[in-house]
Scaffold this motif. Structure first.
Motif, PDB file in Angstrom:
ATOM      1  N   LEU A 203       0.832  -1.206   0.000  1.00  0.00           N
ATOM      2  CA  LEU A 203       0.000   0.000   0.000  1.00  0.00           C
ATOM      3  C   LEU A 203       0.867   1.257   0.000  1.00  0.00           C
ATOM      4  O   LEU A 203       0.559   2.242  -0.694  1.00  0.00           O
ATOM      5  N   HIS A 204       1.962   1.227   0.745  1.00  0.00           N
ATOM      6  CA  HIS A 204       2.880   2.367   0.750  1.00  0.00           C
ATOM      7  C   HIS A 204       3.511   2.561  -0.630  1.00  0.00           C
ATOM      8  O   HIS A 204       3.677   3.699  -1.097  1.00  0.00           O
ATOM      9  N   ILE A 205       3.837   1.462  -1.305  1.00  0.00           N
ATOM     10  CA  ILE A 205       4.428   1.557  -2.640  1.00  0.00           C
ATOM     11  C   ILE A 205       3.442   2.179  -3.619  1.00  0.00           C
ATOM     12  O   ILE A 205       3.793   3.061  -4.421  1.00  0.00           O
ATOM     13  N   VAL A 206       2.175   1.727  -3.562  1.00  0.00           N
ATOM     14  CA  VAL A 206       1.167   2.282  -4.472  1.00  0.00           C
ATOM     15  C   VAL A 206       0.966   3.768  -4.197  1.00  0.00           C
ATOM     16  O   VAL A 206       0.863   4.589  -5.125  1.00  0.00           O
ATOM     17  N   GLN A 207       0.915   4.143  -2.924  1.00  0.00           N
ATOM     18  CA  GLN A 207       0.765   5.558  -2.593  1.00  0.00           C
ATOM     19  C   GLN A 207       1.975   6.369  -3.035  1.00  0.00           C
ATOM     20  O   GLN A 207       1.835   7.521  -3.476  1.00  0.00           O
ATOM     21  N   GLU A 208       3.169   5.783  -2.936  1.00  0.00           N
ATOM     22  CA  GLU A 208       4.364   6.462  -3.436  1.00  0.00           C
ATOM     23  C   GLU A 208       4.288   6.662  -4.946  1.00  0.00           C
ATOM     24  O   GLU A 208       4.690   7.712  -5.475  1.00  0.00           O
ATOM     25  N   CYS A 209       3.767   5.653  -5.649  1.00  0.00           N
ATOM     26  CA  CYS A 209       3.614   5.792  -7.101  1.00  0.00           C
ATOM     27  C   CYS A 209       2.661   6.935  -7.436  1.00  0.00           C
ATOM     28  O   CYS A 209       2.930   7.752  -8.339  1.00  0.00           O
ATOM     29  N   LEU A 210       1.533   7.004  -6.707  1.00  0.00           N
ATOM     30  CA  LEU A 210       0.599   8.106  -6.938  1.00  0.00           C
ATOM     31  C   LEU A 210       1.241   9.452  -6.599  1.00  0.00           C
ATOM     32  O   LEU A 210       1.024  10.459  -7.296  1.00  0.00           O
ATOM     33  N   LEU A 230      -3.942   2.243 -10.358  1.00  0.00           N
ATOM     34  CA  LEU A 230      -3.335   2.472  -9.045  1.00  0.00           C
ATOM     35  C   LEU A 230      -4.399   2.763  -7.987  1.00  0.00           C
ATOM     36  O   LEU A 230      -4.332   2.240  -6.861  1.00  0.00           O
ATOM     37  N   LEU A 231      -5.381   3.589  -8.324  1.00  0.00           N
ATOM     38  CA  LEU A 231      -6.458   3.884  -7.374  1.00  0.00           C
ATOM     39  C   LEU A 231      -7.262   2.627  -7.050  1.00  0.00           C
ATOM     40  O   LEU A 231      -7.646   2.394  -5.891  1.00  0.00           O
ATOM     41  N   LYS A 232      -7.523   1.804  -8.048  1.00  0.00           N
ATOM     42  CA  LYS A 232      -8.236   0.555  -7.807  1.00  0.00           C
ATOM     43  C   LYS A 232      -7.410  -0.380  -6.930  1.00  0.00           C
ATOM     44  O   LYS A 232      -7.944  -1.075  -6.051  1.00  0.00           O
ATOM     45  N   GLU A 233      -6.095  -0.391  -7.157  1.00  0.00           N
ATOM     46  CA  GLU A 233      -5.220  -1.232  -6.337  1.00  0.00           C
ATOM     47  C   GLU A 233      -5.222  -0.773  -4.884  1.00  0.00           C
ATOM     48  O   GLU A 233      -5.246  -1.596  -3.956  1.00  0.00           O
ATOM     49  N   SER A 312      -0.691  -7.136 -11.217  1.00  0.00           N
ATOM     50  CA  SER A 312      -0.268  -7.451 -12.591  1.00  0.00           C
ATOM     51  C   SER A 312      -0.917  -6.498 -13.585  1.00  0.00           C
ATOM     52  O   SER A 312      -0.260  -6.037 -14.536  1.00  0.00           O
ATOM     53  N   ASN A 313      -2.218  -6.206 -13.370  1.00  0.00           N
ATOM     54  CA  ASN A 313      -2.895  -5.269 -14.272  1.00  0.00           C
ATOM     55  C   ASN A 313      -2.255  -3.886 -14.205  1.00  0.00           C
ATOM     56  O   ASN A 313      -2.078  -3.214 -15.232  1.00  0.00           O
ATOM     57  N   THR A 314      -1.903  -3.457 -12.982  1.00  0.00           N
ATOM     58  CA  THR A 314      -1.251  -2.150 -12.845  1.00  0.00           C
ATOM     59  C   THR A 314       0.107  -2.140 -13.533  1.00  0.00           C
ATOM     60  O   THR A 314       0.471  -1.171 -14.221  1.00  0.00           O
ATOM     61  N   ASN A 315       0.871  -3.213 -13.353  1.00  0.00           N
ATOM     62  CA  ASN A 315       2.169  -3.292 -14.033  1.00  0.00           C
ATOM     63  C   ASN A 315       1.990  -3.301 -15.548  1.00  0.00           C
ATOM     64  O   ASN A 315       2.774  -2.678 -16.287  1.00  0.00           O
ATOM     65  N   SER A 316       0.963  -4.022 -16.014  1.00  0.00           N
ATOM     66  CA  SER A 316       0.701  -4.026 -17.457  1.00  0.00           C
ATOM     67  C   SER A 316       0.319  -2.635 -17.942  1.00  0.00           C
ATOM     68  O   SER A 316       0.757  -2.189 -19.022  1.00  0.00           O
ATOM     69  N   ALA A 317      -0.516  -1.929 -17.126  1.00  0.00           N
ATOM     70  CA  ALA A 317      -0.879  -0.558 -17.495  1.00  0.00           C
ATOM     71  C   ALA A 317       0.351   0.341 -17.521  1.00  0.00           C
ATOM     72  O   ALA A 317       0.506   1.192 -18.421  1.00  0.00           O
TER      73      ALA A 317
END
Length: 459
Positions: A203-210, A230-233, A312-317
């Motif tokens: 969750l911290h990684i996704v928030q860092e990406c955002l 990312l928001l869905k993740e 995986s979907n986020t990485n593909s995106a």
């Protein structure tokens, strides 16, 4: 309590002397009266009888206590008056002499007393023999009853041991299963706690990406598929944490009560029913625990799969977005190169136009000089001849050409300025694309390459 009655034998004289009024009454007779079998003229007939004696206090009684003032408390009757064997009866000296003479027994009485003792001895001995026979019979019966009772008790104890062993084995097996289930529950609880803590990293990684993607410039701050993924993740990760917490709060605890028995059970039926109820309650709770374990494991697997798919979907995106950005960047670089080439060509054209204007200045000066020189002709020689027309036309043509060239220069300079603006836009867009590529490819994907989703949840 029944009234205590003591039997005693008291000699009574058969005397015609009457009792004085007020004297103590004779105790009531409770047996037969016996008297001397032979009559003697020199003494009255003597006899004895069995009477009831009223219990008296243990305090010794003397003649001085006969008076009512010395009567002990609690006496129901008047106290007896005992004769004085030394001085005789207190009635008269005649009574004392007569009593001393009448205390002797006859030979017949002595023989009767011996016969009585023999008969009493035989009776008591026969009674004792009957008592001994009854005792021996009772001993045999008690031995037989004890032996039979011991056999029955042994059989009952054996049955009880068998029942107790059966229920003990059942309880032991159920306890082992219950302990194993409790250990699985504890393992599942620890796994859920690790999963909740492990999701914090992703969750911290996704928030860092955002957060990094917020640094994009200009039109690059687009709500693209990567941001949506990312928001869905983030939503899936938080939802998974909430599900894990709800599963923990739902009650992954099991309180065993199989080893406690009801101390009020007093018979085998209730004891067996209580044991069966305890086992049934334990089996029911264990079934609930097994179902809860299955639900928790299913939740962990489903959440791990969902998080992995979304990751995986986020990485593909990200991959698609990076490829699109690289493609657009390459096209921008190509267009920038073309614009720069066009600007170079425009600059060359401007140089040619300026040179062409400079080249037209010399013919213009020559034509002006010729026209000026022809103005010096005298009178009628100043004729508007063909030469004059041609010089004028030449000057006009040169002026028109120079004006055209100057307008072209202005147009070329405007085009050059436009190309400069386009180049600046392309360069800014390229910088934004480079920043976006650095954020998506280097920062975000650099964080997500070491993103252990499954290990974080199913560790």
């Amino acid at each position: 309590m029944a009234k205590e009655v003591s039997m005693c034998t008291q000699l009574q004289q058969w005397s015609p002397v009457k009792e004085t009024a007020g004297a103590p009454s004779v105790p009531p007779q409770v047996g037969y009266c016996f008297h001397s079998p032979k009559k003697h003229p020199w003494r009255p007939i003597m006899g004895y009888e069995e009477i009831e004696v009223t219990p008296m206090p243990s305090q010794p009684i003397t003649n001085t206590m006969v008076d009512p003032c010395y009567t002990p408390s609690g006496m129901a009757a008047e106290p007896l008056r005992f004769p004085n064997l030394v001085t005789g009866f207190d009635r008269s000296p005649e009574h004392a002499a007569r009593a001393a003479l009448y205390t002797r027994y006859t030979q017949y009485e002595w023989n009767q007393n011996s016969i009585k003792n023999y008969n009493e001895s035989d009776a008591k001995r026969n009674f004792s023999e009957r008592v001994r026979n009854d005792i021996m019979r009772m001993l045999r019966e008690t031995d037989e009853i004890g032996t039979q009772g011991q056999r029955d008790s042994g059989r009952r104890i054996g049955e009880r041991i068998t029942d107790t062993t059966f229920w003990r084995n059942e309880v032991s097996i159920e306890m082992e299963r219950l302990v194993a289930t409790c250990e699985k529950l504890n393992d599942t609880r620890r796994q859920l706690e690790r999963a909740i803590a492990g999701i914090e990293g992703p969750l911290h990684i996704v928030q860092e990406c955002l957060y990094h993607r917020e640094k994009r410039q200009g039109l690059e701050q687009v709500h693209d598929a990567v941001e949506q993924s990312l928001l869905k993740e983030v939503a899936i990760l938080r939802e998974s944490q909430d599900k894990f917490r709800n599963m923990l709060e739902k009650g992954l605890q099991f309180y065993a009560g199989i080893e406690r028995y009801d101390p009020t059970v007093c018979d085998t039926e209730r004891w067996a029913a209580a044991s069966a109820a305890t086992l049934q309650r334990s089996q029911s709770e264990r079934a609930k625990a097994v179902q809860m374990l299955s639900d928790a494991e299913n939740l962990i697997n489903v959440s791990a799969t969902e998080i992995w798919d979304q990751w995986s979907n986020t990485n593909s995106a990200f991959t698609r977005r990076i490829a699109e950005t690289i493609e657009i960047k390459n096209k921008l670089q190509l267009h920038l190169h073309k614009v720069q080439q066009e600007m170079f060509d425009v600059e060359k054209t401007l140089e040619l136009l300026n040179k062409a204007i400079e080249d037209k200045l010399q013919p213009m000066r020559v034509a002006h000089t010729r026209l000026q020189a022809r103005t010096a002709r005298p009178h009628l020689e100043k004729c508007r001849d063909e030469a004059q027309h041609r010089l004028v036309k030449e000057v006009c043509d040169l002026q028109e050409t120079m004006e055209t060239l100057r307008s072209k220069i202005a147009t070329a300079e405007g085009t050059h300025q436009t190309l400069l603006g386009v180049r600046a836009g392309l360069e800014a867009d390229l910088r934004n694309k480079s920043t976006t590529l650095f954020i998506d490819r280097d920062q975000c994907m650099g964080l997500r390459r070491g993103y252990p989703v499954t290990a974080a949840i199913k560790a």
